[in-house]
Design a protein around this motif. Sequence first.
Motif, PDB file in Angstrom:
ATOM      1  N   GLY A 238       0.757  -1.239   0.000  1.00 48.76           N
ATOM      2  CA  GLY A 238       0.000   0.000   0.000  1.00 48.76           C
ATOM      3  C   GLY A 238       0.789   1.292   0.000  1.00 48.76           C
ATOM      4  O   GLY A 238       0.199   2.372  -0.012  1.00 48.76           O
ATOM      5  N   LEU A 239       2.141   1.225   0.034  1.00 49.70           N
ATOM      6  CA  LEU A 239       2.920   2.461  -0.051  1.00 49.70           C
ATOM      7  C   LEU A 239       3.496   2.529  -1.457  1.00 49.70           C
ATOM      8  O   LEU A 239       4.626   2.146  -1.718  1.00 49.70           O
ATOM      9  CB  LEU A 239       4.036   2.460   1.004  1.00 49.70           C
ATOM     10  N   ALA A 240       2.680   3.000  -2.374  1.00 45.66           N
ATOM     11  CA  ALA A 240       2.980   2.859  -3.801  1.00 45.66           C
ATOM     12  C   ALA A 240       3.681   4.060  -4.411  1.00 45.66           C
ATOM     13  O   ALA A 240       4.279   3.947  -5.479  1.00 45.66           O
ATOM     14  CB  ALA A 240       1.679   2.596  -4.570  1.00 45.66           C
ATOM     15  N   ARG A 241       3.627   5.221  -3.777  1.00 45.58           N
ATOM     16  CA  ARG A 241       4.147   6.427  -4.413  1.00 45.58           C
ATOM     17  C   ARG A 241       5.638   6.342  -4.732  1.00 45.58           C
ATOM     18  O   ARG A 241       6.064   6.784  -5.801  1.00 45.58           O
ATOM     19  CB  ARG A 241       3.840   7.656  -3.552  1.00 45.58           C
ATOM     20  N   PRO A 242       6.498   5.798  -3.851  1.00 45.94           N
ATOM     21  CA  PRO A 242       7.919   5.683  -4.240  1.00 45.94           C
ATOM     22  C   PRO A 242       8.127   4.830  -5.482  1.00 45.94           C
ATOM     23  O   PRO A 242       8.979   5.136  -6.315  1.00 45.94           O
ATOM     24  CB  PRO A 242       8.567   5.056  -3.006  1.00 45.94           C
ATOM     25  N   ALA A 243       7.354   3.745  -5.613  1.00 43.01           N
ATOM     26  CA  ALA A 243       7.474   2.914  -6.808  1.00 43.01           C
ATOM     27  C   ALA A 243       7.056   3.702  -8.045  1.00 43.01           C
ATOM     28  O   ALA A 243       7.682   3.611  -9.105  1.00 43.01           O
ATOM     29  CB  ALA A 243       6.618   1.654  -6.659  1.00 43.01           C
ATOM     30  N   TYR A 244       6.021   4.508  -7.908  1.00 41.91           N
ATOM     31  CA  TYR A 244       5.571   5.341  -9.020  1.00 41.91           C
ATOM     32  C   TYR A 244       6.643   6.371  -9.378  1.00 41.91           C
ATOM     33  O   TYR A 244       6.927   6.625 -10.549  1.00 41.91           O
ATOM     34  CB  TYR A 244       4.275   6.052  -8.648  1.00 41.91           C
ATOM     35  N   ALA A 245       7.274   6.961  -8.333  1.00 39.15           N
ATOM     36  CA  ALA A 245       8.309   7.964  -8.581  1.00 39.15           C
ATOM     37  C   ALA A 245       9.526   7.362  -9.266  1.00 39.15           C
ATOM     38  O   ALA A 245      10.193   8.013 -10.056  1.00 39.15           O
ATOM     39  CB  ALA A 245       8.722   8.610  -7.257  1.00 39.15           C
ATOM     40  N   ARG A 246       9.804   6.094  -8.967  1.00 36.63           N
ATOM     41  CA  ARG A 246      10.948   5.435  -9.606  1.00 36.63           C
ATOM     42  C   ARG A 246      10.683   5.212 -11.090  1.00 36.63           C
ATOM     43  O   ARG A 246      11.561   5.400 -11.934  1.00 36.63           O
ATOM     44  CB  ARG A 246      11.214   4.095  -8.913  1.00 36.63           C
ATOM     45  N   ILE A 247       9.451   4.841 -11.441  1.00 34.58           N
ATOM     46  CA  ILE A 247       9.121   4.529 -12.832  1.00 34.58           C
ATOM     47  C   ILE A 247       8.829   5.795 -13.637  1.00 34.58           C
ATOM     48  O   ILE A 247       9.185   5.901 -14.805  1.00 34.58           O
ATOM     49  CB  ILE A 247       7.900   3.579 -12.883  1.00 34.58           C
TER      50      ILE A 247
ATOM     51  N   LEU B 205      12.594  10.088  -6.892  1.00 32.82           N
ATOM     52  CA  LEU B 205      13.264   9.154  -5.996  1.00 32.82           C
ATOM     53  C   LEU B 205      14.727   9.034  -6.416  1.00 32.82           C
ATOM     54  O   LEU B 205      15.025   8.642  -7.544  1.00 32.82           O
ATOM     55  CB  LEU B 205      12.574   7.788  -6.065  1.00 32.82           C
ATOM     56  N   VAL B 206      15.644   9.381  -5.497  1.00 32.52           N
ATOM     57  CA  VAL B 206      17.049   9.433  -5.884  1.00 32.52           C
ATOM     58  C   VAL B 206      17.947   8.447  -5.146  1.00 32.52           C
ATOM     59  O   VAL B 206      19.087   8.215  -5.573  1.00 32.52           O
ATOM     60  CB  VAL B 206      17.622  10.861  -5.703  1.00 32.52           C
ATOM     61  N   GLY B 207      17.505   7.857  -4.054  1.00 33.27           N
ATOM     62  CA  GLY B 207      18.380   6.924  -3.357  1.00 33.27           C
ATOM     63  C   GLY B 207      17.857   6.567  -1.987  1.00 33.27           C
ATOM     64  O   GLY B 207      16.722   6.891  -1.624  1.00 33.27           O
ATOM     65  N   ASP B 208      18.707   5.867  -1.203  1.00 32.09           N
ATOM     66  CA  ASP B 208      18.297   5.465   0.135  1.00 32.09           C
ATOM     67  C   ASP B 208      19.257   6.013   1.188  1.00 32.09           C
ATOM     68  O   ASP B 208      20.259   6.672   0.869  1.00 32.09           O
ATOM     69  CB  ASP B 208      18.123   3.946   0.243  1.00 32.09           C
ATOM     70  N   LEU B 209      18.954   5.748   2.454  1.00 35.23           N
ATOM     71  CA  LEU B 209      19.715   6.344   3.547  1.00 35.23           C
ATOM     72  C   LEU B 209      21.159   5.864   3.580  1.00 35.23           C
ATOM     73  O   LEU B 209      22.064   6.617   3.935  1.00 35.23           O
ATOM     74  CB  LEU B 209      19.026   6.051   4.886  1.00 35.23           C
ATOM     75  N   ARG B 210      21.393   4.618   3.218  1.00 35.93           N
ATOM     76  CA  ARG B 210      22.769   4.118   3.200  1.00 35.93           C
ATOM     77  C   ARG B 210      23.607   4.929   2.217  1.00 35.93           C
ATOM     78  O   ARG B 210      24.742   5.318   2.519  1.00 35.93           O
ATOM     79  CB  ARG B 210      22.799   2.638   2.826  1.00 35.93           C
ATOM     80  N   GLN B 211      23.057   5.202   1.030  1.00 33.49           N
ATOM     81  CA  GLN B 211      23.783   5.977   0.033  1.00 33.49           C
ATOM     82  C   GLN B 211      24.057   7.397   0.514  1.00 33.49           C
ATOM     83  O   GLN B 211      25.111   7.972   0.214  1.00 33.49           O
ATOM     84  CB  GLN B 211      22.993   5.999  -1.276  1.00 33.49           C
ATOM     85  N   VAL B 212      23.125   7.961   1.277  1.00 32.07           N
ATOM     86  CA  VAL B 212      23.334   9.303   1.821  1.00 32.07           C
ATOM     87  C   VAL B 212      24.456   9.286   2.854  1.00 32.07           C
ATOM     88  O   VAL B 212      25.358  10.135   2.837  1.00 32.07           O
ATOM     89  CB  VAL B 212      22.026   9.846   2.449  1.00 32.07           C
ATOM     90  N   VAL B 213      24.420   8.306   3.768  1.00 29.71           N
ATOM     91  CA  VAL B 213      25.448   8.214   4.810  1.00 29.71           C
ATOM     92  C   VAL B 213      26.833   8.027   4.188  1.00 29.71           C
ATOM     93  O   VAL B 213      27.822   8.609   4.641  1.00 29.71           O
ATOM     94  CB  VAL B 213      25.127   7.064   5.784  1.00 29.71           C
ATOM     95  N   LEU B 214      26.907   7.209   3.115  1.00 29.97           N
ATOM     96  CA  LEU B 214      28.189   6.937   2.474  1.00 29.97           C
ATOM     97  C   LEU B 214      28.638   8.056   1.534  1.00 29.97           C
ATOM     98  O   LEU B 214      29.757   8.029   1.020  1.00 29.97           O
ATOM     99  CB  LEU B 214      28.113   5.629   1.681  1.00 29.97           C
ATOM    100  N   GLY B 215      27.770   9.036   1.294  1.00 30.22           N
ATOM    101  CA  GLY B 215      28.123  10.115   0.383  1.00 30.22           C
ATOM    102  C   GLY B 215      27.954   9.758  -1.080  1.00 30.22           C
ATOM    103  O   GLY B 215      28.420  10.492  -1.961  1.00 30.22           O
ATOM    104  N   GLU B 216      27.286   8.639  -1.366  1.00 31.55           N
ATOM    105  CA  GLU B 216      27.053   8.241  -2.756  1.00 31.55           C
ATOM    106  C   GLU B 216      25.923   9.044  -3.386  1.00 31.55           C
ATOM    107  O   GLU B 216      25.816   9.108  -4.612  1.00 31.55           O
ATOM    108  CB  GLU B 216      26.729   6.747  -2.812  1.00 31.55           C
ATOM    109  N   ARG B 217      25.066   9.618  -2.569  1.00 37.28           N
ATOM    110  CA  ARG B 217      23.989  10.484  -3.039  1.00 37.28           C
ATOM    111  C   ARG B 217      24.040  11.775  -2.237  1.00 37.28           C
ATOM    112  O   ARG B 217      24.179  11.747  -1.017  1.00 37.28           O
ATOM    113  CB  ARG B 217      22.622   9.823  -2.850  1.00 37.28           C
TER     114      ARG B 217
END
Length: 278
Positions: free
Chosen positions: A226-235, A243-255
């Motif tokens: 039921g949490l469909a908006r991120p999937a829609y934003a990806r497509i 949608l640009v990335g996840d928290l791990r990528q932010v912490v690592l500086g990849e995003r």
Amino acid sequence: MDSLIPRSCADPLPDGDPVDPVDLLAERLMTGGTSPLSVDIWDRLGCPPPAGPHRADQAVRHAAILAALAARHLLGPEVVTASVIGPRRAVQLHTLIFARYVSWVSLVSVFLTDGAATPATAAAEPTAPAGPVLDPGTVDELDLAGITLTRAATPAESAFGANLVVVIGPTEPTGGEQRPGPPLHLARGALLVNASGRDLPPALAAQVNTVFVDDLSLVEPAAAHGLARPAYARIHPRPRYRLVGDLRQVVLGERVGRTDPEQVLLVELLSSAIPAQC
């Protein structure tokens, strides 16, 4: 008052320094963790994945720590005024986590979605809701930390001017007969965290510029729940909802978390939409 934060997540270390679960989570991500939801990471934090009769509380703890991690990495170095919207118990736990582990919090405004109307509440002015805000121990801790706590009459009032807004439940009250309030308006540069497990109202999502999630691998499973908006934003990426990335990528500086101080950022906690497995 029994602490909502388990002792294993809040006890002092042997040298007397407090354990900071947000720091520890970031450290694990920087030293090989593949996801902020990894079982190994939470075991090392002393906060195992949700299971058994306390899984609901544990899931809220996880969401609160993830929200604090997002606040540290996606808010600028400024005074934090927070709005927390949701059921009382969850609001209290998020508030405690922010007070302890997010620097420069000066004010927390809460809106309790399970605050059932009583005769006294019904007769009160809309800007002065009746009843206790949070447990006395929590209120005392906030007071000692110099953090002002207020209870708002509507979600919009709670979010007004806040640069950190956390939605844990529906943005309308579930107790009592109360009319829908005005829509939430997000301040420039705000960070919005959706821990409700459901899509945000369109008028709220339309204010967002950039979206992150807790774990990109959960985009499709969360959509099935039921949490469909991120999937829609990806497509179908759009300039105002990307949608640009996840928290791990932010912490690592990849995003890059924030490219403009006036951007409104959204972190979708997809793990809040997926039922915990026993």
